[in-house]
Each structure stands twice: as C-alpha cells, then as structure tokens.
Enzyme design. Structure first.
Site: not given
Ligand SMILES: [Zn+2]
Length: 253
Positions: A127, A226
């Site tokens: 990104h 996570n």
C-alpha cells in the site's frame, strides 16, 4: 488447525516452526504497529475514518481535493509521526538478519520495518509508504518536510519541482491500482517460502489477503498471529491468538 492462546505455548510452537524453516515470509498488517502509536486504519475511532476517503480520480481531477488531501495528511502526520518500531518489528528484523526471513510483505505505510533496521530489498510495501511523496507524472521522490513547507507557505497543492505534475503521498489511495512490481515480488516470494507468518492483519482486504492463501495452497506452512479470528483461520496450520508484541518479544533480541 491448532489455536494457541497461551503465550508460552504460542512462543514454543512458533520457535519450533521457525527452526524447521529455511525460507520464511512475514506478512504484516496494522496489528504489528498498534503498540507503536500508529492508529489502526480500520478501527472505529481511527482518525482516517473521520472523513470520507478522497478517491484517486478526484485527487487527480480536482485541485481543491488535492489541497484537502494534503491538509488531512499533515494533520495525521502530527498524530503519528513520532511512532517508533515495536517488539514485533524488531523480532522480524532479527530474523531477517539471521537469514531466516527472506521478505516482509506489509500492508502498512508507516515505514517502521525500515526503521527497525530492515533493508528495502527485504521489504515489499503493498500500500505504499506514507513517509515521502512522489510526482504522479514523472515519479520523482519529494520529501515531506519540503512539501509541507511549501504547502503551508502558499496554501497551494504541491507540484513537482521537475515537471510540474501533481505530487502525492507515496501511498496507494482508494481507487488507485495496486503497485504492479510490489505485487509481483510478493507473489514470487510467497511461492518460494516454506513458512508464511501472517501477523496483525485481519486478512479481509484483497488482493493483499490472497498471499497467505497462495502460500497455503503452495504447501508452505501458514501461521496466523492476530488478536482476533480471521477468515483464513481454517487454512492455517497454527493460529497464535494474543498480543503480537508479547508473543514476538523473545525473538527480538
Ligand atoms: Zn514530476
């Protein structure tokens, strides 16, 4: 699929897999940077979510939108420009140095992998990077301090000092196509790895989330670290659920 949420077990299992592997790829999302003072882009209270994102086409076509984008950019920089790498970043930097990790694919734009001592050649930014700007016409890099000085002096959207083209933060905006070279590199390293560590990503944003899946389909081991469940958990060999910094801390020195 094994889910470990007891920290000692999680570390032992991870260490074992790392020792068995020759070519590890790490894939990182916002969760690795939350302990560093970088707000999670998608969280409810994120400063990014206060306004409707400016789409790439509008940035290109409307000078007022360009000015607004730069106002927002510098306001956000004031919030998180003091961010420093966390325990997870240093753990990965250490594993790169040991030759265990061949590449870090990241969805983050915060530059913290570089700041933890990893060379650009080992980092793939899907990104982009929010710590500098580029000209959209000729690609010339512009430093934010100079761009900001000019913007705050003139109030005008910055233009390239070489060609006069529009200058934009070096991130991928909504509506902007994914960076081809980074996507290809990410694809290649993923296909070559024998262990894929997905760290701090909710794995919901495509095409980025396709990489852990590709690794699993290519017979690499897949570990998902996570705080919460992800849609790819059923594909993983091992799931480590807990605080990323806590779990990775022993690997950072
Ligand atoms: Zn230019």
């Amino acid at each position: 699929m094994v889910i470990l949420n007891q920290i000692g077990e999680a570390r032992t299992a991870l260490l074992e897999l790392i020792e068995q592997s020759d070519n590890i790829v790490a894939f990182t999302g916002a969760g690795i940077s939350t302990e560093c003072g970088v707000p999670d882009f998608r969280s409810k209270d994120s400063p990014w979510m206060r306004y409707k994102p400016i789409e790439f086409n509008l940035f290109l076509s409307d000078v007022l939108m360009r000015e607004e984008a730069w106002r927002r950019k510098f306001a956000l920089d004031d919030i998180y420009s003091m961010a420093q790498p966390g325990r997870g970043h240093y753990a990965l930097a250490n594993l790169v140095q040991q030759g265990k990790i061949s590449a870090i694919i990241t969805q983050n734009i915060d530059n913290l992998h570089q700041m933890s001592g990893v060379d650009d050649e080992h980092i793939i930014e899907l990104h982009g990077n929010g710590t500098y700007a580029t000209c959209l016409s000729c690609g010339l890099r512009h430093e934010l301090a100079n761009v900001r000085h000019d913007f705050e002096t003139t109030g005008a959207a910055p233009e390239c000092r070489s060609c006069g083209g529009p200058v934009k933060s070096a991130t991928i905006s909504f509506g902007q196509s994914m960076p081809e070279e980074a996507m290809q590199r990410a694809h290649d390293v993923t296909r070559a790895c024998d262990l894929f560590l997905a760290i701090g990503s909710s794995l919901v944003v495509y095409p980025a989330a396709a990489f852990p899946l590709l690794a699993a389909q290519n017979n690499a081991r897949l570990v998902i670290l996570n705080g919460e469940a992800t849609p790819l958990d059923s594909e993983a060999d091992l799931i480590l659920r807990g605080d990323i910094g806590d779990i990775l801390e022993p690997f950072s020195s």
